[in-house]
Design a protein around this motif. Sequence first.
Motif, PDB file in Angstrom:
ATOM      1  N   GLY A  63      -8.236 -47.720  67.176  1.00 45.58           N
ATOM      2  CA  GLY A  63      -7.734 -47.896  66.257  1.00 45.58           C
ATOM      3  C   GLY A  63      -6.885 -49.442  66.219  1.00 45.58           C
ATOM      4  N   ASP A  64      -6.478 -49.792  65.037  1.00 42.81           N
ATOM      5  CA  ASP A  64      -5.683 -51.143  65.148  1.00 42.81           C
ATOM      6  C   ASP A  64      -4.612 -50.933  64.396  1.00 42.81           C
ATOM      7  OD1 ASP A  64      -5.095 -53.592  65.433  1.00 42.81           O
ATOM      8  OD2 ASP A  64      -6.834 -54.451  64.556  1.00 42.81           O
TER       9      ASP A  64
ATOM     10  N   SER B 179     -16.917 -47.370  64.878  1.00 43.35           N
ATOM     11  CA  SER B 179     -17.697 -46.724  64.004  1.00 43.35           C
ATOM     12  C   SER B 179     -18.432 -45.681  64.708  1.00 43.35           C
ATOM     13  CB  SER B 179     -18.718 -48.008  63.324  1.00 43.35           C
ATOM     14  OG  SER B 179     -19.723 -48.274  64.649  1.00 43.35           O
ATOM     15  N   ASP B 180     -18.106 -45.306  65.723  1.00 40.48           N
ATOM     16  CA  ASP B 180     -18.796 -44.223  66.645  1.00 40.48           C
ATOM     17  C   ASP B 180     -17.846 -43.221  66.987  1.00 40.48           C
ATOM     18  OD1 ASP B 180     -17.633 -45.928  68.416  1.00 40.48           O
ATOM     19  OD2 ASP B 180     -19.378 -45.832  69.890  1.00 40.48           O
ATOM     20  N   VAL B 181     -16.771 -43.148  66.115  1.00 37.40           N
ATOM     21  CA  VAL B 181     -15.711 -42.023  66.599  1.00 37.40           C
ATOM     22  C   VAL B 181     -16.369 -40.506  66.906  1.00 37.40           C
ATOM     23  CG1 VAL B 181     -13.833 -40.583  65.455  1.00 37.40           C
ATOM     24  CG2 VAL B 181     -14.048 -43.180  65.304  1.00 37.40           C
ATOM     25  N   PRO B 182     -17.274 -40.092  66.281  1.00 35.17           N
ATOM     26  CA  PRO B 182     -17.524 -38.659  66.533  1.00 35.17           C
ATOM     27  C   PRO B 182     -18.314 -38.606  67.950  1.00 35.17           C
ATOM     28  CG  PRO B 182     -18.412 -38.971  64.161  1.00 35.17           C
ATOM     29  CD  PRO B 182     -17.817 -40.528  64.775  1.00 35.17           C
ATOM     30  N   GLU B 183     -18.890 -39.804  68.363  1.00 36.32           N
ATOM     31  CA  GLU B 183     -19.340 -39.988  69.810  1.00 36.32           C
ATOM     32  C   GLU B 183     -18.441 -40.312  70.596  1.00 36.32           C
ATOM     33  OE1 GLU B 183     -22.843 -42.462  70.437  1.00 36.32           O
ATOM     34  OE2 GLU B 183     -23.140 -42.607  68.344  1.00 36.32           O
ATOM     35  N   ILE B 184     -17.326 -40.633  70.346  1.00 43.20           N
ATOM     36  CA  ILE B 184     -16.046 -41.081  71.343  1.00 43.20           C
ATOM     37  C   ILE B 184     -15.528 -39.502  71.564  1.00 43.20           C
ATOM     38  CG2 ILE B 184     -13.841 -41.923  71.631  1.00 43.20           C
ATOM     39  CD1 ILE B 184     -14.922 -44.450  70.334  1.00 43.20           C
TER      40      ILE B 184
ATOM     41  N   GLY C  53      -1.159 -35.935  55.744  1.00 43.91           N
ATOM     42  CA  GLY C  53      -1.742 -35.201  54.571  1.00 43.91           C
ATOM     43  C   GLY C  53      -2.645 -34.141  55.146  1.00 43.91           C
ATOM     44  N   LEU C  54      -3.309 -34.332  55.982  1.00 43.75           N
ATOM     45  CA  LEU C  54      -4.229 -33.497  56.785  1.00 43.75           C
ATOM     46  C   LEU C  54      -4.404 -33.989  58.371  1.00 43.75           C
ATOM     47  CD1 LEU C  54      -6.159 -30.944  56.136  1.00 43.75           C
ATOM     48  CD2 LEU C  54      -7.933 -32.486  56.427  1.00 43.75           C
ATOM     49  N   GLY C  55      -5.268 -35.126  58.321  1.00 42.69           N
ATOM     50  CA  GLY C  55      -5.769 -35.557  59.467  1.00 42.69           C
ATOM     51  C   GLY C  55      -7.281 -35.332  59.542  1.00 42.69           C
ATOM     52  N   LEU C  56      -8.189 -36.297  58.819  1.00 41.16           N
ATOM     53  CA  LEU C  56      -9.498 -35.937  59.122  1.00 41.16           C
ATOM     54  C   LEU C  56      -9.997 -36.066  60.397  1.00 41.16           C
ATOM     55  CD1 LEU C  56     -12.284 -36.028  57.308  1.00 41.16           C
ATOM     56  CD2 LEU C  56     -12.087 -38.637  57.082  1.00 41.16           C
ATOM     57  N   VAL C  57      -9.422 -36.764  61.353  1.00 45.42           N
ATOM     58  CA  VAL C  57     -10.060 -36.949  62.627  1.00 45.42           C
ATOM     59  C   VAL C  57      -9.925 -35.474  63.484  1.00 45.42           C
ATOM     60  CG1 VAL C  57      -7.894 -37.645  63.799  1.00 45.42           C
ATOM     61  CG2 VAL C  57     -10.224 -38.237  64.796  1.00 45.42           C
ATOM     62  N   LEU C  58      -9.088 -34.744  63.000  1.00 49.94           N
ATOM     63  CA  LEU C  58      -8.754 -33.405  63.589  1.00 49.94           C
ATOM     64  C   LEU C  58      -9.963 -32.261  63.310  1.00 49.94           C
ATOM     65  CD1 LEU C  58      -5.118 -32.831  63.174  1.00 49.94           C
ATOM     66  CD2 LEU C  58      -6.394 -33.035  65.224  1.00 49.94           C
ATOM     67  N   VAL C  59     -10.618 -32.671  61.971  1.00 55.50           N
ATOM     68  CA  VAL C  59     -11.835 -31.929  61.460  1.00 55.50           C
ATOM     69  C   VAL C  59     -13.164 -32.438  62.278  1.00 55.50           C
ATOM     70  CG1 VAL C  59     -13.231 -31.304  59.611  1.00 55.50           C
ATOM     71  CG2 VAL C  59     -10.636 -31.942  59.173  1.00 55.50           C
ATOM     72  N   GLU C  60     -12.930 -33.868  62.390  1.00 53.69           N
ATOM     73  CA  GLU C  60     -14.102 -34.595  63.294  1.00 53.69           C
ATOM     74  C   GLU C  60     -14.176 -34.016  64.903  1.00 53.69           C
ATOM     75  OE1 GLU C  60     -15.108 -38.578  61.265  1.00 53.69           O
ATOM     76  OE2 GLU C  60     -13.388 -38.405  62.484  1.00 53.69           O
TER      77      GLU C  60
END
Length: 377
Positions: free
Chosen positions: A242-243, A270-275, A290-297
């Motif tokens: 992130g930034d 752009s490759d967050v799922p791979e990370i 609000g939720l945290g989309l990255v937690l779902v990923e």
Amino acid sequence: MVKKKVRVLHVFGRMNRGGAETLIMNVFRNIDREKFQFDFLVHSKEEGHYDQEIKELGGTIYSVPHPRENILQYRKELKKILREKRPYDVIHSHIFTFSGYVLKIAKEEGIPIRIAHSHNTQDGHSSGILRNMYRSYMRKLILKNATNLLGCSKEACRVLFGPECLKNSNVQVLRNGIDLEIFEKIEKGVYLNLRDALRLDSKAKLIGHVGSFTNQKNHCRLIKIFSLLCDEMDNVHLVLVGDGPLKNKISDLIKHYGIEDKVHMLGVRSDVPEILANLDLFLFPSLYEGLGLVLVEAQAVGLKCIVSSKIPSEADIGAGLMKFIDLDLDDTIWAKAIKEELENSNRNISIQKEKIKQSGYDIKEVIKDLAYIYSKI
């Protein structure tokens, strides 16, 4: 007779890689673009991370001055766009409380579908008389001018639309859907080897965090907890993706704790799922979400997540991967929980497709819901 496209104007601050922006880009990539046209109005002259892709997908980006600079000029510019680029069938506003003002103008200009979408549970400002008056006024404008009220969680809905809002028929929780096709190559074992890229031992334990460097994400607490963990464990590393405005402050804090060789700042990716597929644990001590989309990923790749109790329970897809810890508890308790998880877990990639679908986070189902709303002209 050829049926005309439904034209949708999304309103954002800027199209960077945040959760709300990523959700709408997931929708844009997968929705039938022969039937729906997406354009974007942003409050910034600076280029966003998604701008180029938006143009490649056929979208137009309109930049207007930030309303804080001159609210009258903002009103003039927005009205000009709505009139000259008409007809828009839908205006979908993602800018929390200020959606009230945007939707008021949209109603004046005859936009039939006007959506306020809540993606958070706080606006990031401290409370005071003027701030509370502003929030109250904007909520009234939202309730008066919106045809549809969406939120990424029940709490996100309640905070913006009122504590009893879920009783109303025009209020709906819309899940932050993810594109499961992105995870197919991970399932096949074809993806980035992060340990090799960082020149780390193959047995190194990797903890990760993805999020903007802002107060909300609580990086200062995260770094302090990780420094305690380093005192207890060898060969453990932290990856930050992130930034944001606090990035330099966090870099200084990392140096203060003497853990520069243990923390890897990867910037915007752009490759967050791979990370995520490379990690042993995901750490998310946010002050609010609000939720945290990255937690779902993260859960989609079978990754265990230790998160703050401020995260809405809807973020848990029911795969036994989420552990909630109260932010009021001491840092040593957080560090102990992380250590136990790292020592006891045997990380295996396991794509949680069925759990994602069952919990409503498949982007295909989200698109069906949005397409229905957009088409009610």
